[in-house]
Design a protein around this motif. Sequence first.
Motif, PDB file in Angstrom:
ATOM      1  N   PRO A 134      32.430 -33.596 -12.386  1.00 33.66           N
ATOM      2  CA  PRO A 134      32.908 -32.869 -11.206  1.00 33.66           C
ATOM      3  C   PRO A 134      33.639 -33.759 -10.209  1.00 33.66           C
ATOM      4  O   PRO A 134      34.501 -33.279  -9.468  1.00 33.66           O
ATOM      5  CB  PRO A 134      31.624 -32.296 -10.598  1.00 33.66           C
ATOM      6  CG  PRO A 134      30.646 -32.239 -11.723  1.00 33.66           C
ATOM      7  CD  PRO A 134      30.975 -33.428 -12.593  1.00 33.66           C
ATOM      8  N   ALA A 135      33.325 -35.052 -10.177  1.00 37.77           N
ATOM      9  CA  ALA A 135      33.995 -35.954  -9.240  1.00 37.77           C
ATOM     10  C   ALA A 135      35.491 -36.051  -9.523  1.00 37.77           C
ATOM     11  O   ALA A 135      36.281 -36.405  -8.650  1.00 37.77           O
ATOM     12  CB  ALA A 135      33.366 -37.343  -9.307  1.00 37.77           C
ATOM     13  N   ARG A 136      35.885 -35.722 -10.758  1.00 36.30           N
ATOM     14  CA  ARG A 136      37.305 -35.799 -11.116  1.00 36.30           C
ATOM     15  C   ARG A 136      38.136 -34.733 -10.398  1.00 36.30           C
ATOM     16  O   ARG A 136      39.361 -34.823 -10.377  1.00 36.30           O
ATOM     17  CB  ARG A 136      37.476 -35.619 -12.621  1.00 36.30           C
ATOM     18  CG  ARG A 136      36.729 -36.639 -13.460  1.00 36.30           C
ATOM     19  CD  ARG A 136      37.345 -38.012 -13.362  1.00 36.30           C
ATOM     20  NE  ARG A 136      36.771 -38.921 -14.350  1.00 36.30           N
ATOM     21  CZ  ARG A 136      37.128 -40.190 -14.501  1.00 36.30           C
ATOM     22  NH1 ARG A 136      38.062 -40.700 -13.712  1.00 36.30           N
ATOM     23  NH2 ARG A 136      36.558 -40.950 -15.414  1.00 36.30           N
ATOM     24  N   TYR A 137      37.475 -33.710  -9.855  1.00 40.86           N
ATOM     25  CA  TYR A 137      38.214 -32.685  -9.135  1.00 40.86           C
ATOM     26  C   TYR A 137      38.631 -33.152  -7.742  1.00 40.86           C
ATOM     27  O   TYR A 137      39.484 -32.527  -7.116  1.00 40.86           O
ATOM     28  CB  TYR A 137      37.354 -31.421  -8.976  1.00 40.86           C
ATOM     29  CG  TYR A 137      37.080 -30.694 -10.262  1.00 40.86           C
ATOM     30  CD1 TYR A 137      38.066 -29.925 -10.868  1.00 40.86           C
ATOM     31  CD2 TYR A 137      35.835 -30.764 -10.867  1.00 40.86           C
ATOM     32  CE1 TYR A 137      37.812 -29.245 -12.049  1.00 40.86           C
ATOM     33  CE2 TYR A 137      35.567 -30.083 -12.046  1.00 40.86           C
ATOM     34  CZ  TYR A 137      36.556 -29.323 -12.629  1.00 40.86           C
ATOM     35  OH  TYR A 137      36.300 -28.652 -13.802  1.00 40.86           O
ATOM     36  N   ARG A 138      38.004 -34.204  -7.265  1.00 39.67           N
ATOM     37  CA  ARG A 138      38.223 -34.614  -5.878  1.00 39.67           C
ATOM     38  C   ARG A 138      39.480 -35.448  -5.733  1.00 39.67           C
ATOM     39  O   ARG A 138      40.073 -35.894  -6.697  1.00 39.67           O
ATOM     40  CB  ARG A 138      37.004 -35.397  -5.380  1.00 39.67           C
ATOM     41  CG  ARG A 138      35.706 -34.590  -5.473  1.00 39.67           C
ATOM     42  CD  ARG A 138      34.509 -35.388  -5.012  1.00 39.67           C
ATOM     43  NE  ARG A 138      33.273 -34.678  -5.375  1.00 39.67           N
ATOM     44  CZ  ARG A 138      32.220 -35.232  -5.923  1.00 39.67           C
ATOM     45  NH1 ARG A 138      32.226 -36.530  -6.180  1.00 39.67           N
ATOM     46  NH2 ARG A 138      31.157 -34.518  -6.216  1.00 39.67           N
ATOM     47  N   GLY A 139      39.868 -35.636  -4.487  1.00 34.59           N
ATOM     48  CA  GLY A 139      41.013 -36.490  -4.202  1.00 34.59           C
ATOM     49  C   GLY A 139      42.345 -35.868  -4.552  1.00 34.59           C
ATOM     50  O   GLY A 139      43.352 -36.564  -4.689  1.00 34.59           O
ATOM     51  N   GLY A 140      42.375 -34.542  -4.703  1.00 32.71           N
ATOM     52  CA  GLY A 140      43.633 -33.871  -4.966  1.00 32.71           C
ATOM     53  C   GLY A 140      44.104 -33.961  -6.396  1.00 32.71           C
ATOM     54  O   GLY A 140      45.251 -33.579  -6.697  1.00 32.71           O
ATOM     55  N   THR A 141      43.252 -34.428  -7.326  1.00 36.03           N
ATOM     56  CA  THR A 141      43.719 -34.628  -8.701  1.00 36.03           C
ATOM     57  C   THR A 141      44.059 -33.306  -9.389  1.00 36.03           C
ATOM     58  O   THR A 141      45.040 -33.227 -10.132  1.00 36.03           O
ATOM     59  CB  THR A 141      42.668 -35.389  -9.526  1.00 36.03           C
ATOM     60  OG1 THR A 141      41.408 -34.707  -9.428  1.00 36.03           O
ATOM     61  CG2 THR A 141      42.508 -36.813  -9.031  1.00 36.03           C
ATOM     62  N   TYR A 142      43.265 -32.269  -9.176  1.00 38.14           N
ATOM     63  CA  TYR A 142      43.534 -30.986  -9.823  1.00 38.14           C
ATOM     64  C   TYR A 142      44.825 -30.379  -9.292  1.00 38.14           C
ATOM     65  O   TYR A 142      45.623 -29.828 -10.042  1.00 38.14           O
ATOM     66  CB  TYR A 142      42.352 -30.042  -9.608  1.00 38.14           C
ATOM     67  CG  TYR A 142      41.887 -29.378 -10.882  1.00 38.14           C
ATOM     68  CD1 TYR A 142      41.655 -30.120 -12.032  1.00 38.14           C
ATOM     69  CD2 TYR A 142      41.658 -28.007 -10.935  1.00 38.14           C
ATOM     70  CE1 TYR A 142      41.216 -29.519 -13.191  1.00 38.14           C
ATOM     71  CE2 TYR A 142      41.219 -27.398 -12.095  1.00 38.14           C
ATOM     72  CZ  TYR A 142      41.007 -28.160 -13.226  1.00 38.14           C
ATOM     73  OH  TYR A 142      40.573 -27.563 -14.390  1.00 38.14           O
ATOM     74  N   THR A 143      45.010 -30.483  -7.974  1.00 36.08           N
ATOM     75  CA  THR A 143      46.272 -30.008  -7.394  1.00 36.08           C
ATOM     76  C   THR A 143      47.445 -30.777  -7.971  1.00 36.08           C
ATOM     77  O   THR A 143      48.490 -30.190  -8.324  1.00 36.08           O
ATOM     78  CB  THR A 143      46.242 -30.158  -5.868  1.00 36.08           C
ATOM     79  OG1 THR A 143      45.181 -29.356  -5.328  1.00 36.08           O
ATOM     80  CG2 THR A 143      47.560 -29.729  -5.241  1.00 36.08           C
ATOM     81  N   ALA A 144      47.298 -32.088  -8.105  1.00 37.33           N
ATOM     82  CA  ALA A 144      48.373 -32.914  -8.669  1.00 37.33           C
ATOM     83  C   ALA A 144      48.683 -32.499 -10.099  1.00 37.33           C
ATOM     84  O   ALA A 144      49.851 -32.444 -10.512  1.00 37.33           O
ATOM     85  CB  ALA A 144      47.981 -34.385  -8.619  1.00 37.33           C
ATOM     86  N   ILE A 160      42.626 -38.593 -16.509  1.00 35.81           N
ATOM     87  CA  ILE A 160      41.534 -37.973 -15.752  1.00 35.81           C
ATOM     88  C   ILE A 160      41.552 -36.450 -15.829  1.00 35.81           C
ATOM     89  O   ILE A 160      40.509 -35.814 -15.707  1.00 35.81           O
ATOM     90  CB  ILE A 160      41.533 -38.415 -14.272  1.00 35.81           C
ATOM     91  CG1 ILE A 160      42.893 -38.128 -13.630  1.00 35.81           C
ATOM     92  CG2 ILE A 160      41.163 -39.882 -14.137  1.00 35.81           C
ATOM     93  CD1 ILE A 160      42.884 -38.366 -12.137  1.00 35.81           C
ATOM     94  N   VAL A 161      42.729 -35.851 -16.028  1.00 39.67           N
ATOM     95  CA  VAL A 161      42.838 -34.399 -16.140  1.00 39.67           C
ATOM     96  C   VAL A 161      43.791 -34.080 -17.283  1.00 39.67           C
ATOM     97  O   VAL A 161      44.792 -34.787 -17.476  1.00 39.67           O
ATOM     98  CB  VAL A 161      43.366 -33.747 -14.841  1.00 39.67           C
ATOM     99  CG1 VAL A 161      43.287 -32.216 -14.955  1.00 39.67           C
ATOM    100  CG2 VAL A 161      42.602 -34.210 -13.621  1.00 39.67           C
TER     101      VAL A 161
END
Length: 393
Positions: A243-253, A217-218
Amino acid sequence: MRAERLRTTGGYLWRNGEGALIHGAHRYVDAVASRRAVWVESHGGDGTPGLVYAGLREGVHLTLPFLEQRRGSPPDVTRTSSSRPWNRLSAEAAGTDADLVVAGYDTRRTRHLPRSRSLTLPFRVSLVVTLREGTDLLQHVSRKDRQQFARQQRDGRWSLEEATAEADFAYFYDRMHLPTMRTRHGDGARSEDRAVAHAEIFRKGVLLFLRQSGERIVGALCRIEPADRTLVLRLVGVADGDPARYRGGTYTAMFLHVLRWAARHGMSRVDLGGCEPFLSKGTFQFKRKFHPEVVLPGNHFHHKRLRLTVVRDSEPVRRFLVENPVIALDARNRLRPVYFHDGRRPARTDLPWRTAGLASAVHLDLDTFLHPDGPSPLLPGGATPPATRFAQQ
């Protein structure tokens, strides 16, 4: 083959290389090629400040689009491009119909720049995380982010993949990076071209994917600088630019996994990349959560600055300044956050600044800063007005 290698390696080092030799070459080329300063007037909709970007050419593609985006420009923003002699910049700024002038320049070109109602900003800043032995990297983020990361790791939903195949690079570049740049920046998207990304980053670094329930996803493409054991996060992207891929903490992860990978592989630092010197920049606020140090870039931007000058006091100008606190350089060359405010508009302290590399924040009263006869604070030789509060936050 040799010509292609020269193009990719030489081009990458020209844009990103560090050291006195490359810095000196840039300064020489800028001095020869920039005998006249670019002058771009940008007019937005009603109720927005008129902008001029002047000086070094790269600011037209880096600085001006950010300023236009922050003032709320319509899609059909009007630009008028021309040039001016460098030694006329101060006089031209004083005579323009625009409200704000932002000049990009090399530090050798300071004497012809405006000083009244002005601040000096770095052209860009870099955010670098130092990895210390025994440090729990999860402490770099908020409690909420830590709990979410731990829960997803425990459930096995997030995992890190280190990819090495040519097909992996192609998938990242074509299906993640380019779509993400188009989604986020449209026609203004900037990146390393495919050949450079492959030869100078993929072949000299590491490609990491964050998988969620087995799906990529990232992605993050990083270059390794062995001389100082630095991992440089160069290119990122989410699957299909969604843009939905940024949600749920994925970018932070993803960023936490990059930091963990670097720590496991003996890196001493992770360079998270650079951004414009504004606290309202979303990239700055996101990367700030990983507790980096804010520094001047190591590449040719190290010796480049922005001079922000208010030509005329108006409601749109005051609103723009209050909504966009800056990172400025003071008379001692320290990086300092500057929050603007006046009697009607409180400082935007909801845009936090606290991170290593920044000195204490300055709260600057616009009634003082915009006074026509007042000295310009923070500039060498410009005394800080009494109404300016140095906030020890």
